[in-house]
Design a protein around this motif. Structure first.
Motif, PDB file in Angstrom:
ATOM      1  N   VAL A 255      -1.984   6.323  -9.686  1.00 54.34           N
ATOM      2  CA  VAL A 255      -1.213   6.863 -10.808  1.00 54.34           C
ATOM      3  C   VAL A 255      -0.308   5.766 -11.345  1.00 54.34           C
ATOM      4  N   PRO A 256      -0.384   5.446 -12.632  1.00 53.11           N
ATOM      5  CA  PRO A 256       0.509   4.425 -13.188  1.00 53.11           C
ATOM      6  C   PRO A 256       1.968   4.782 -12.945  1.00 53.11           C
ATOM      7  N   GLY A 257       2.747   3.769 -12.564  1.00 58.96           N
ATOM      8  CA  GLY A 257       4.169   4.000 -12.340  1.00 58.96           C
ATOM      9  C   GLY A 257       4.537   4.263 -10.900  1.00 58.96           C
ATOM     10  N   VAL A 258       3.549   4.202  -9.982  1.00 58.62           N
ATOM     11  CA  VAL A 258       3.806   4.461  -8.562  1.00 58.62           C
ATOM     12  C   VAL A 258       3.420   3.244  -7.735  1.00 58.62           C
ATOM     13  N   ALA A 259       4.298   2.872  -6.801  1.00 56.06           N
ATOM     14  CA  ALA A 259       3.997   1.810  -5.846  1.00 56.06           C
ATOM     15  C   ALA A 259       3.980   2.410  -4.443  1.00 56.06           C
ATOM     16  N   TYR A 260       2.990   2.011  -3.653  1.00 55.25           N
ATOM     17  CA  TYR A 260       2.864   2.503  -2.275  1.00 55.25           C
ATOM     18  C   TYR A 260       3.254   1.385  -1.320  1.00 55.25           C
ATOM     19  N   ARG A 261       4.117   1.713  -0.354  1.00 54.68           N
ATOM     20  CA  ARG A 261       4.573   0.712   0.597  1.00 54.68           C
ATOM     21  C   ARG A 261       4.451   1.243   2.025  1.00 54.68           C
ATOM     22  N   ALA A 262       4.150   0.337   2.949  1.00 52.96           N
ATOM     23  CA  ALA A 262       3.999   0.715   4.356  1.00 52.96           C
ATOM     24  C   ALA A 262       5.349   1.092   4.944  1.00 52.96           C
ATOM     25  N   LEU A 263       5.307   1.985   5.909  1.00 50.51           N
ATOM     26  CA  LEU A 263       6.502   2.375   6.651  1.00 50.51           C
ATOM     27  C   LEU A 263       6.480   1.703   8.019  1.00 50.51           C
ATOM     28  N   SER A 264       7.620   1.162   8.432  1.00 50.71           N
ATOM     29  CA  SER A 264       7.707   0.574   9.771  1.00 50.71           C
ATOM     30  C   SER A 264       7.544   1.674  10.817  1.00 50.71           C
ATOM     31  N   GLY A 265       7.049   1.293  11.975  1.00 50.07           N
ATOM     32  CA  GLY A 265       6.848   2.267  13.036  1.00 50.07           C
ATOM     33  C   GLY A 265       5.398   2.726  13.094  1.00 50.07           C
ATOM     34  N   SER A 266       5.177   3.760  13.877  1.00 46.39           N
ATOM     35  CA  SER A 266       3.805   4.222  14.118  1.00 46.39           C
ATOM     36  C   SER A 266       3.616   5.682  13.733  1.00 46.39           C
ATOM     37  N   ALA A 267       4.391   6.143  12.753  1.00 43.59           N
ATOM     38  CA  ALA A 267       4.273   7.545  12.341  1.00 43.59           C
ATOM     39  C   ALA A 267       2.917   7.797  11.691  1.00 43.59           C
ATOM     40  N   THR A 268       2.237   8.821  12.141  1.00 40.57           N
ATOM     41  CA  THR A 268       0.927   9.182  11.593  1.00 40.57           C
ATOM     42  C   THR A 268       0.842  10.696  11.426  1.00 40.57           C
ATOM     43  N   VAL A 269      -0.193  11.125  10.739  1.00 39.26           N
ATOM     44  CA  VAL A 269      -0.513  12.545  10.621  1.00 39.26           C
ATOM     45  C   VAL A 269      -2.019  12.681  10.788  1.00 39.26           C
ATOM     46  N   GLU A 270      -2.446  13.671  11.550  1.00 30.78           N
ATOM     47  CA  GLU A 270      -3.864  13.808  11.873  1.00 30.78           C
ATOM     48  C   GLU A 270      -4.651  14.474  10.752  1.00 30.78           C
ATOM     49  N   LEU A 271      -5.914  14.092  10.652  1.00 30.46           N
ATOM     50  CA  LEU A 271      -6.870  14.765   9.778  1.00 30.46           C
ATOM     51  C   LEU A 271      -7.955  15.358  10.667  1.00 30.46           C
TER      52      LEU A 271
END
Length: 295
Positions: A255-271
């Motif tokens: 989506v124009p106007g959005v930047a994605y950045r990594a988060l420090s640590g090991s937080a995840t969510v399962e699929l």
């Protein structure tokens, strides 16, 4: 007509096509006298003459011409039904309806549907719109979908849930945001931000996940907007209405106007993949095998 069997039709078609009892018997791998007897039995059961016999060949009566057309159709239909049943039993034919959480819609789902169409072309695949985990669980129970791609936990014991992978959590920020130029962000740096998150009230696993991770980082997130769909969430971020913590596959949604950045640590969510525990449809098992091969 109760005595007319499929074999009688096969015998009749062979004689009608060969126009000769001897050749028809050879084609059917049987002796000629039993073949003649079976044809006479068929004519007796129908109460009409299908064939005119001469010393040299066999001719069809008008009734025989008509009966030949229908006999061929019946034999073809039986053969087709058998072939279809065999394909269904082998998992090569059927109908599969898939539900999917938004964060998998933009990455895994397109790849899965393309691969299913390539490897199982006779399995009809339909996809429901973006669905939260509780909605998928209900749709599975109701029979409206056959396979759910969702975020566990799922409490419904009538469902079979198999974790496929753990997706890292990332942060979505508006372009021009103070963190947009960073490669990696620490969660506690978001303490003073306005948040856009998925709907609460037990509807979204991501809602509870975001709150839990923020609290572990030592702050209560300032939630300004709750939305039902991931696409809406990212659009709100682009509009500058807040930042969002999302699973990494959401970055596929450009989506124009959005930047994605990594988060420090090991937080995840399962699929996970969810199906009805009692559903043993062969084409579903094949689809699950295809799905696991993509992970």
């Amino acid at each position: 007509m109760n005595s007319v069997e499929l074999r009688h039709l096969r015998y009749f078609v062979a004689v009608a096509e060969e126009r000769h009892f001897g050749r028809a018997a050879a084609r059917l791998h049987m002796a000629q006298p039993p073949l003649s007897q079976q044809i006479r039995q068929l004519e007796s059961e129908l109460g009409l003459q299908l064939l005119r016999r001469t010393t040299r060949r066999v001719e069809l009566t008008p009734a025989g011409e008509s009966y030949l057309v229908r006999a061929r159709q019946i034999i073809a239909a039986v053969s087709s039904a058998a072939g279809e049943a065999q394909r269904v039993a082998a998992g090569l034919q059927g109908r599969l309806v898939i539900g999917c959480v938004g964060s998998a819609t933009y990455s895994l789902l397109p790849q899965l549907v393309r691969t299913l169409r390539e490897e199982l072309p006779d399995v009809e695949v339909a996809v429901q719109g973006e669905m939260l985990a509780p909605d998928q669980a209900q749709a599975l129970a109701d029979g409206r979908i056959d396979l759910g791609l969702l975020r566990p936990p799922v409490e419904d014991e009538s469902l079979r849930v198999e974790v496929l992978r753990a997706d890292p959590l990332i942060v979505a920020v508006p372009d021009g945001h103070r963190l947009a130029d960073r490669r990696r962000v620490r969660l506690k740096e978001l303490a003073d931000e306005d948040f856009v998150i998925h709907a609460g009230g037990g509807r979204s696993v991501m809602h509870d996940t975001v709150l839990a991770r923020c609290r572990e980082a030592g702050f209560e997130p300032r939630v300004r907007h709750e939305v039902a769909e991931t696409s809406t969430l990212v659009t709100f971020v682009a509009a500058g209405l807040g930042i969002a913590i999302v699973p990494a596959p959401v970055a596929e949604l450009l989506v124009p106007g959005v930047a994605y950045r990594a988060l420090s640590g090991s937080a995840t969510v399962e699929l996970a993949a969810a199906t009805r525990a009692t559903d043993e449809a062969p084409h579903l098992e094949r689809a699950l095998s295809v799905l696991k091969g993509l992970i």
